[in-house]
Design a protein around this motif. Structure first.
Motif, short mmCIF file in Angstrom:
data_model
loop_
_atom_site.label_atom_id
_atom_site.label_comp_id
_atom_site.label_asym_id
_atom_site.label_seq_id
_atom_site.Cartn_x
_atom_site.Cartn_y
_atom_site.Cartn_z
N ARG A 1 -6.58 -1.47 2.53
CA ARG A 1 -6.55 -0.64 1.33
C ARG A 1 -5.67 -1.31 0.29
O ARG A 1 -4.51 -1.61 0.54
N ILE A 2 -6.25 -1.53 -0.91
CA ILE A 2 -5.59 -2.28 -1.97
C ILE A 2 -5.54 -1.43 -3.24
O ILE A 2 -6.51 -0.77 -3.59
N LYS A 3 -4.40 -1.46 -3.93
CA LYS A 3 -4.24 -0.67 -5.15
C LYS A 3 -4.33 -1.50 -6.43
O LYS A 3 -4.38 -0.95 -7.53
N VAL B 1 4.52 -0.69 3.49
CA VAL B 1 5.54 -0.33 2.50
C VAL B 1 6.79 0.19 3.20
O VAL B 1 7.91 -0.24 2.92
N ASN B 2 6.62 1.15 4.09
CA ASN B 2 7.72 1.64 4.92
C ASN B 2 7.15 2.26 6.19
O ASN B 2 5.95 2.53 6.28
N LYS B 3 8.00 2.44 7.18
CA LYS B 3 7.54 2.91 8.48
C LYS B 3 7.32 4.42 8.53
O LYS B 3 6.82 4.94 9.53
N GLU B 4 7.68 5.11 7.47
CA GLU B 4 7.47 6.56 7.42
C GLU B 4 6.06 6.87 6.90
O GLU B 4 5.29 7.60 7.54
N LYS C 1 3.67 4.55 6.26
CA LYS C 1 2.70 3.63 6.86
C LYS C 1 1.59 3.24 5.89
O LYS C 1 0.41 3.23 6.23
N GLU C 2 1.98 2.93 4.67
CA GLU C 2 1.02 2.53 3.63
C GLU C 2 0.96 1.01 3.56
O GLU C 2 1.98 0.33 3.62
N GLY D 1 6.71 -5.69 1.87
CA GLY D 1 6.97 -4.52 2.70
C GLY D 1 8.05 -4.77 3.73
O GLY D 1 8.91 -5.64 3.56
N VAL D 2 7.97 -4.04 4.84
CA VAL D 2 9.06 -4.03 5.81
C VAL D 2 8.81 -4.92 7.03
O VAL D 2 9.70 -5.11 7.86
#
Length: 248
Positions: free
Chosen positions: A228-230, A190-193, A195-196, A203-204
């Motif tokens: 991990r999946i939502k 999702v983002n590098k901060e 890390k999701e 994503g990125v």
């Protein structure tokens, strides 16, 4: 057009259809995947697994195999993978907390890699982020594994998420490993901060650049994985594949 094929690492769907592996394979095939990378065989006999794959027009691209199995049951591991038609036997994780651990892994792969090669497959190592560090040596662990082995002994399945997690650029690492990297795990962030993990293409990560490099390098396979999946797992792997195929 491209000859690059896409497999699904079945660990992604570990919580789905536990009692009906054939149904899981059917759904993976219906989603459009060319093959699968196993994370265990659920005690299904090799000939039965081979038949299920054929019925669903799936190829056994690879198999993540626990280090204990490679140490204790190598002949059985090789025999099973030969029956189902696996190309790659992959070490999915190895705990390395000392130089002795690294040397033990190097000794192991130098011993069993040629045996696996002689059986018509290749031994690969799948990284996480810790192999990009080395608190007890002067080189990153992943570099040591590459530099102190040969292509005939041992090669790599680079995970693009964990590479990014470690602060490295995936395409640069693919370039650095050259022909020693045989395939990659495609896994978005999702983002590098935070890390999701997220579905590919949302994503990125530079998915377009990674796929272009895989094609230019002559890879046969790339592998979709999401730990991990939502959302619904089957919907997740379908969306990821659609976004990959849109770039091929």
């Amino acid at each position: 057009m491209t000859n690059l094929k896409v497999a699904l690492q079945l660990y992604t769907l570990r919580d789905y259809d536990k009692e009906d592996f054939a149904l899981k394979l059917k759904k993976v095939s219906e989603a459009g995947y060319d093959g699968v990378e196993f994370a265990g065989f659920e005690n299904i006999p090799a000939e039965e697994m081979k038949a299920m794959l054929a019925e669903n027009n799936l190829t056994a691209m690879g198999s993540h195999t626990r280090i204990e199995e490679l140490l204790d049951n190598l002949d059985e591991v090789i025999a099973y993978n030969q029956v189902v038609g696996t190309s790659y036997i992959v070490i999915p994780y190895y705990k390395m907390e000392s130089m002795e651990d690294v040397q033990a892994l190097l000794a192991l792969v130098k011993r069993i890699g040629p045996q696996i090669k002689a059986a018509g497959m290749e031994l690969l190592y799948h990284n996480h982020y810790h192999e990009f560090n080395n608190e007890f040596g002067d080189r990153p662990i992943l570099e040591m594994l590459k530099e102190e082995t040969t292509e005939e002994e041992f090669n790599f399945e680079l995970d693009m998420f964990w590479t990014t997690h470690a602060g490295r650029e995936p395409v640069q690492i693919m370039e650095q490993f050259g022909s020693r990297c045989k395939t990659v795990h495609l896994k978005d962030m999702v983002n590098k901060e935070d890390k999701e993990m997220t579905e590919l293409g949302t994503g990125v990560l530079d998915l377009k650049g990674i796929l272009a490099k895989a094609q230019a390098s002559g890879y046969e396979w790339v592998v979709v994985e999401q730990d991990r999946i939502k959302i619904d797992g089957y919907e997740s792997v379908k969306r990821s594949l659609e976004n990959v195929k849109a770039l091929l």
